[in-house]
Design an enzyme around this catalytic site. Structure first.
Site, PDB file in Angstrom:
ATOM      1  N   CYS A  78     -42.254   7.645  57.910  1.00 49.64           N
ATOM      2  CA  CYS A  78     -43.081   8.063  59.048  1.00 49.64           C
ATOM      3  C   CYS A  78     -42.824   9.528  59.422  1.00 49.64           C
ATOM      4  CB  CYS A  78     -42.831   7.089  60.198  1.00 49.64           C
ATOM      5  SG  CYS A  78     -44.235   6.960  61.290  1.00 49.64           S
ATOM      6  N   HIS A 171     -42.576   1.418  58.564  1.00 47.32           N
ATOM      7  CA  HIS A 171     -41.131   1.249  58.752  1.00 47.32           C
ATOM      8  C   HIS A 171     -40.660  -0.064  58.131  1.00 47.32           C
ATOM      9  CE1 HIS A 171     -40.547   4.407  61.911  1.00 47.32           C
ATOM     10  NE2 HIS A 171     -41.855   4.232  62.021  1.00 47.32           N
ATOM     11  N   GLU A 173     -37.591  -0.750  57.607  1.00 49.57           N
ATOM     12  CA  GLU A 173     -36.267  -1.046  58.204  1.00 49.57           C
ATOM     13  C   GLU A 173     -36.385  -1.916  59.451  1.00 49.57           C
ATOM     14  OE1 GLU A 173     -37.901   1.694  58.629  1.00 49.57           O
ATOM     15  OE2 GLU A 173     -37.592   2.455  60.666  1.00 49.57           O
TER      16      GLU A 173
END
Ligand code: GLN
Length: 215
Positions: A78, A171, A173
């Site tokens: 991002c 994302h 994660e």
């Protein structure tokens, strides 16, 4: 194998956990010195203007660029992708290291409220869909020579790779799926000697990934 996590802003802990669980050792990077001995660097999301300013203050912009050009793996999520882009288009600028042959537009999906979660088909990562969280994400509006598109979502490029550089506008994660981090660890391993020396497993998956997928 040590993978650095740029620890200026954003989901540093989540990336570190994912890198550890994916089989490498995460180390936090705040200064140029912290880059010693790492084979790859994760640049988390956050606010690209702020991250860019703090990178510059530490001289990390120059040092990261130098190392990536020598073959260190780098993965931008991002805002991290914005910082790695060759060009930021549209009104909102930020510091960009100009390392990857892509044009990117900040906040291109709209406001924070337009953030969303979805599942992506990413052939390079296997058959089952990959959960993805988009938070005030940018759009990769074009890619140049040498950039491989790994995933699209509703016609937008959301993951791509240029040799030792990987970016996602989402994302991973924020989910428990480790496949993107595992893929990046392989990139970092393969670029130990030369930016073009990708391991054969990666070359195979790159071929597979030419078949673009829509989410
Ligand atoms: N909107 C941020 C920017 O333009 C990026 C958001 C993110 O990293 N999740 O810098």
């Amino acid at each position: 194998m040590k993978i650095g996590i740029l620890a200026i802003q954003g989901s540093v802990i989540e990336h570190a956990r994912a890198i550890d669980n994916a089989g490498a050792q995460a180390v936090e990077v705040r200064t140029c010195r912290d880059l010693e001995g790492i084979r790859g660097l994760v640049m988390p999301g956050g606010e690209s203007t702020t991250i860019g300013k703090l990178l510059k203050l530490e001289g990390l912009d120059v040092e990261i660029a130098k190392r990536v050009k020598k073959g260190m793996g780098v993965y931008g999520t991002c805002a991290g992708a914005i910082l790695l882009a060759k060009e930021i288009v549209g009104g909102q600028k930020a510091l960009n290291l100009g390392l990857m042959n892509i044009q990117i537009q900040r906040n291109a999906y709209g406001r924070q409220l337009d953030s969303f979660e979805t599942e992506l088909d990413i052939p390079a990562l296997g058959k089952s869909p990959v959960p993805a969280v988009f938070i005030r994400a940018p759009k990769i509006v074009s890619t140049g020579a040498g950039v491989e598109i790994l995933a699209e979502c509703n016609g937008e490029i959301v993951m791509c790779q240029e040799n030792n550089i990987l970016v996602t506008t989402f994302h991973p994660e924020m989910t428990d799926d480790l496949r993107v981090h595992k893929y990046f660890i392989n990139i970092a391993k393969g670029t130990a000697g030369s930016p073009h020396a990708l391991p054969s497993e990666l070359l195979f998956s790159k071929q597979l990934s030419r078949k673009l997928a829509k989410c």
